[in-house]
Design a protein around this motif. Structure first.
Motif, PDB file in Angstrom:
ATOM      1  N   ASP A   4       0.825  -1.214   0.000  1.00 44.77           N
ATOM      2  CA  ASP A   4       0.000   0.000   0.000  1.00 44.77           C
ATOM      3  C   ASP A   4       0.854   1.256   0.000  1.00 44.77           C
ATOM      4  OD1 ASP A   4      -2.210  -1.611   0.037  1.00 44.77           O
ATOM      5  OD2 ASP A   4      -2.530  -1.456   2.201  1.00 44.77           O
ATOM      6  N   LEU A   5       1.924   1.236   0.768  1.00 53.37           N
ATOM      7  CA  LEU A   5       2.826   2.388   0.826  1.00 53.37           C
ATOM      8  C   LEU A   5       3.504   2.611  -0.524  1.00 53.37           C
ATOM      9  CD1 LEU A   5       4.099   4.583   2.575  1.00 53.37           C
ATOM     10  CD2 LEU A   5       5.880   2.947   3.225  1.00 53.37           C
ATOM     11  N   ALA A   6       3.842   1.520  -1.198  1.00 54.50           N
ATOM     12  CA  ALA A   6       4.485   1.632  -2.513  1.00 54.50           C
ATOM     13  C   ALA A   6       3.549   2.296  -3.523  1.00 54.50           C
ATOM     14  CB  ALA A   6       4.907   0.248  -3.004  1.00 54.50           C
ATOM     15  N   ILE A   7       2.272   1.930  -3.503  1.00 51.07           N
ATOM     16  CA  ILE A   7       1.302   2.526  -4.427  1.00 51.07           C
ATOM     17  C   ILE A   7       1.145   4.020  -4.141  1.00 51.07           C
ATOM     18  CG2 ILE A   7      -1.090   2.491  -5.220  1.00 51.07           C
ATOM     19  CD1 ILE A   7       0.597   0.105  -6.131  1.00 51.07           C
ATOM     20  N   ILE A   8       1.134   4.391  -2.867  1.00 55.49           N
ATOM     21  CA  ILE A   8       1.058   5.812  -2.503  1.00 55.49           C
ATOM     22  C   ILE A   8       2.292   6.553  -3.006  1.00 55.49           C
ATOM     23  CG2 ILE A   8       1.029   7.439  -0.563  1.00 55.49           C
ATOM     24  CD1 ILE A   8      -0.599   5.351   0.993  1.00 55.49           C
ATOM     25  N   PHE A   9       3.443   5.930  -2.851  1.00 57.69           N
ATOM     26  CA  PHE A   9       4.685   6.529  -3.339  1.00 57.69           C
ATOM     27  C   PHE A   9       4.626   6.711  -4.853  1.00 57.69           C
ATOM     28  CE2 PHE A   9       8.890   5.928  -5.243  1.00 57.69           C
ATOM     29  CZ  PHE A   9       9.600   6.963  -4.634  1.00 57.69           C
ATOM     30  N   ILE A  10       4.124   5.703  -5.567  1.00 55.96           N
ATOM     31  CA  ILE A  10       4.007   5.785  -7.029  1.00 55.96           C
ATOM     32  C   ILE A  10       3.056   6.912  -7.419  1.00 55.96           C
ATOM     33  CG2 ILE A  10       3.178   4.586  -9.091  1.00 55.96           C
ATOM     34  CD1 ILE A  10       4.163   1.973  -7.802  1.00 55.96           C
ATOM     35  N   PHE A  11       1.968   7.075  -6.652  1.00 54.75           N
ATOM     36  CA  PHE A  11       1.011   8.151  -6.912  1.00 54.75           C
ATOM     37  C   PHE A  11       1.699   9.515  -6.790  1.00 54.75           C
ATOM     38  CE2 PHE A  11      -2.177  11.273  -5.706  1.00 54.75           C
ATOM     39  CZ  PHE A  11      -3.211  11.013  -6.599  1.00 54.75           C
ATOM     40  N   GLY A  12       2.472   9.697  -5.710  1.00 52.38           N
ATOM     41  CA  GLY A  12       3.196  10.950  -5.524  1.00 52.38           C
ATOM     42  C   GLY A  12       4.223  11.183  -6.615  1.00 52.38           C
ATOM     43  N   PHE A  13       4.898  10.107  -7.012  1.00 61.18           N
ATOM     44  CA  PHE A  13       5.859  10.191  -8.108  1.00 61.18           C
ATOM     45  C   PHE A  13       5.153  10.617  -9.391  1.00 61.18           C
ATOM     46  CE2 PHE A  13       7.882   7.865 -11.697  1.00 61.18           C
ATOM     47  CZ  PHE A  13       9.096   8.564 -11.741  1.00 61.18           C
ATOM     48  N   GLY A  14       3.953  10.084  -9.622  1.00 60.61           N
ATOM     49  CA  GLY A  14       3.177  10.450 -10.805  1.00 60.61           C
ATOM     50  C   GLY A  14       2.802  11.922 -10.825  1.00 60.61           C
ATOM     51  N   LEU A  15       2.489  12.488  -9.664  1.00 54.33           N
ATOM     52  CA  LEU A  15       2.175  13.916  -9.590  1.00 54.33           C
ATOM     53  C   LEU A  15       3.364  14.757 -10.055  1.00 54.33           C
ATOM     54  CD1 LEU A  15       0.281  14.233  -6.177  1.00 54.33           C
ATOM     55  CD2 LEU A  15      -0.698  14.502  -8.463  1.00 54.33           C
ATOM     56  N   MET A  16       4.551  14.394  -9.580  1.00 59.16           N
ATOM     57  CA  MET A  16       5.756  15.154  -9.942  1.00 59.16           C
ATOM     58  C   MET A  16       6.074  14.996 -11.429  1.00 59.16           C
ATOM     59  SD  MET A  16       8.279  14.681  -6.661  1.00 59.16           S
ATOM     60  CE  MET A  16       8.233  12.874  -6.682  1.00 59.16           C
ATOM     61  N   VAL A  17       5.974  13.766 -11.934  1.00 56.88           N
ATOM     62  CA  VAL A  17       6.255  13.536 -13.354  1.00 56.88           C
ATOM     63  C   VAL A  17       5.207  14.241 -14.221  1.00 56.88           C
ATOM     64  CG1 VAL A  17       6.457  11.787 -15.161  1.00 56.88           C
ATOM     65  CG2 VAL A  17       7.415  11.351 -12.906  1.00 56.88           C
ATOM     66  N   GLY A  18       3.952  14.261 -13.739  1.00 61.57           N
ATOM     67  CA  GLY A  18       2.892  14.955 -14.464  1.00 61.57           C
ATOM     68  C   GLY A  18       3.195  16.429 -14.651  1.00 61.57           C
ATOM     69  N   SER A  19       3.882  17.025 -13.670  1.00 60.98           N
ATOM     70  CA  SER A  19       4.288  18.425 -13.793  1.00 60.98           C
ATOM     71  C   SER A  19       5.258  18.599 -14.967  1.00 60.98           C
ATOM     72  CB  SER A  19       4.950  18.887 -12.488  1.00 60.98           C
ATOM     73  OG  SER A  19       5.315  20.245 -12.569  1.00 60.98           O
ATOM     74  N   PHE A  20       6.171  17.637 -15.130  1.00 69.49           N
ATOM     75  CA  PHE A  20       7.095  17.681 -16.266  1.00 69.49           C
ATOM     76  C   PHE A  20       6.355  17.448 -17.583  1.00 69.49           C
ATOM     77  CE2 PHE A  20       9.864  15.235 -19.189  1.00 69.49           C
ATOM     78  CZ  PHE A  20      10.746  16.269 -19.526  1.00 69.49           C
ATOM     79  N   PHE A  21       5.352  16.568 -17.569  1.00 68.60           N
ATOM     80  CA  PHE A  21       4.564  16.328 -18.776  1.00 68.60           C
ATOM     81  C   PHE A  21       3.883  17.618 -19.243  1.00 68.60           C
ATOM     82  CE2 PHE A  21       3.793  11.537 -17.773  1.00 68.60           C
ATOM     83  CZ  PHE A  21       5.095  11.278 -18.127  1.00 68.60           C
ATOM     84  N   TYR A  78      -3.254  21.890 -16.251  1.00 71.63           N
ATOM     85  CA  TYR A  78      -2.072  21.590 -15.458  1.00 71.63           C
ATOM     86  C   TYR A  78      -2.376  20.626 -14.302  1.00 71.63           C
ATOM     87  CZ  TYR A  78       0.509  25.016 -18.152  1.00 71.63           C
ATOM     88  OH  TYR A  78       1.122  25.680 -19.182  1.00 71.63           O
ATOM     89  N   PRO A  79      -3.320  20.927 -13.422  1.00 72.64           N
ATOM     90  CA  PRO A  79      -3.627  19.933 -12.369  1.00 72.64           C
ATOM     91  C   PRO A  79      -4.267  18.668 -12.929  1.00 72.64           C
ATOM     92  CG  PRO A  79      -5.194  21.751 -12.272  1.00 72.64           C
ATOM     93  CD  PRO A  79      -4.104  22.159 -13.237  1.00 72.64           C
ATOM     94  N   LEU A  80      -5.013  18.800 -14.042  1.00 71.59           N
ATOM     95  CA  LEU A  80      -5.646  17.627 -14.644  1.00 71.59           C
ATOM     96  C   LEU A  80      -4.601  16.626 -15.113  1.00 71.59           C
ATOM     97  CD1 LEU A  80      -8.134  16.128 -15.722  1.00 71.59           C
ATOM     98  CD2 LEU A  80      -7.938  17.484 -17.828  1.00 71.59           C
ATOM     99  N   VAL A  81      -3.567  17.110 -15.803  1.00 73.72           N
ATOM    100  CA  VAL A  81      -2.498  16.232 -16.284  1.00 73.72           C
ATOM    101  C   VAL A  81      -1.760  15.598 -15.106  1.00 73.72           C
ATOM    102  CG1 VAL A  81      -0.249  16.194 -17.448  1.00 73.72           C
ATOM    103  CG2 VAL A  81      -2.179  17.363 -18.500  1.00 73.72           C
ATOM    104  N   GLU A  82      -1.514  16.379 -14.060  1.00 71.48           N
ATOM    105  CA  GLU A  82      -0.791  15.865 -12.892  1.00 71.48           C
ATOM    106  C   GLU A  82      -1.591  14.764 -12.192  1.00 71.48           C
ATOM    107  OE1 GLU A  82       1.415  20.162 -12.090  1.00 71.48           O
ATOM    108  OE2 GLU A  82      -0.331  19.567 -10.910  1.00 71.48           O
TER     109      GLU A  82
END
Length: 289
Positions: A4-21, A78-82
């Motif tokens: 569960d913690l790993a999935i949360i971490f992946i979610f947070g990672f996705g938010l940051m990568v989404g900013s780059f997208f 911007y928030p939608l993509v993130e």
């Protein structure tokens, strides 16, 4: 690491990568702009955005969707993509690691990396194509190269090709070429027929290259269904769009991307419906015993 913690971490990672997208979506279709530098800036006043104003989703909410410097409105894109990136990345993590929480498995980790690479390419493509009606070659052409090389190095990615020859790397290459040919061939044929029937371009070359790119990773069988699903999604959206705007033209890339995402996440369910549920439904409709 707990699952569960790993999935949360992946979610947070996705938010940051989404900013780059978001950076890629804004800069790739505009000539002379690098996705690396300068750092993020306001499109209106050109002032650089400080790190505390560039926190995914949070900064947008705190600033109420406006630039701190000039007060210009910040697009909801911007928030939608993130958020979309975070959800898809977390979904990919759940899909790949749900049967085993072993995050040290090389194959599972590599599959996850390829999934988020494909998802990232599809997200960027979708928003650029919706706004500019183009698909950047930086996404599709480089993706073709990556897909072919990856298939040679890791032929197990295409299990359907096992046993074609005694050389595993060659099997992977053949499978990637099959997907490449099927993806590009189908949509290029539609492009030619559409141009003949309607006397104008029915499909862009960008769509052809996108399908070639996806085909190298998904293989010939899955890429056919990506195209068919894209046609279904695009038709539904096109009808609704025409009723509202009377515009008969829609960008097709986003719907190919949606079809690809559907095959990546729901492949087993889609094939079960096609080969089991759908025939039974048709039998009931036609009253065939």
């Amino acid at each position: 690491m707990p699952y569960d913690l790993a999935i949360i971490f992946i979610f947070g990672f996705g938010l940051m990568v989404g900013s780059f997208f978001n950076v890629c979506i804004y800069r790739l279709p505009r000539e002379g702009l690098s996705v690396v530098k300068p750092r993020s800036f306001c499109p209106q006043c050109q002032n650089l955005i400080y790190w505390y104003d560039n926190i995914p989703v949070v900064s947008f909410l705190i600033l109420r969707g406006r630039c701190r410097s000039c007060g210009a409105t910040i697009s909801w894109r911007y928030p939608l993509v993130e958020i979309m990136t975070a959800l898809l990345f977390a979904g990919a993590g759940y899909l790949i690691f749900k049967t085993t929480a072993d995050f040290t498995s090389f194959r599972h980790c590599l599959k996850f990396i390829i999934y988020i690479y494909l998802l990232g390419a599809l997200i960027i493509t979708t928003f650029i194509d919706f706004e500019f009606r183009i698909i950047p070659d930086e996404i599709s052409l480089w993706g073709i190269v990556v897909g072919l090389v990856f298939s040679i190095i890791f032929p197990w990615w295409h299990p359907a090709a096992e046993g074609l020859t005694k050389i595993a790397a060659l099997n992977g290459f053949i499978a990637a070429l099959g997907g490449l040919g099927a993806g590009g061939g189908i949509i290029y044929l539609v492009r030619i027929i559409g141009k003949f029937v309607f006397k104008k371009e029915a499909m862009g070359l960008g769509d052809v290259k996108l399908m070639v790119f996806l085909g190298t990773f998904l293989g010939w069988r899955d890429i056919i269904w990506v195209f068919l699903l894209g046609c279904i999604f695009g038709s539904v959206f096109g009808i609704i769009s025409w009723l509202i705007t009377k515009d008969r033209y829609i960008a097709f890339g986003p719907f190919l991307a949606l079809g690809a995402v559907a095959m990546m996440f729901f492949k087993e369910e889609i094939y079960y419906f096609i080969y089991n549920t759908y025939p039974n439904i048709m039998k009931d409709i036609l009253l065939i015993q």
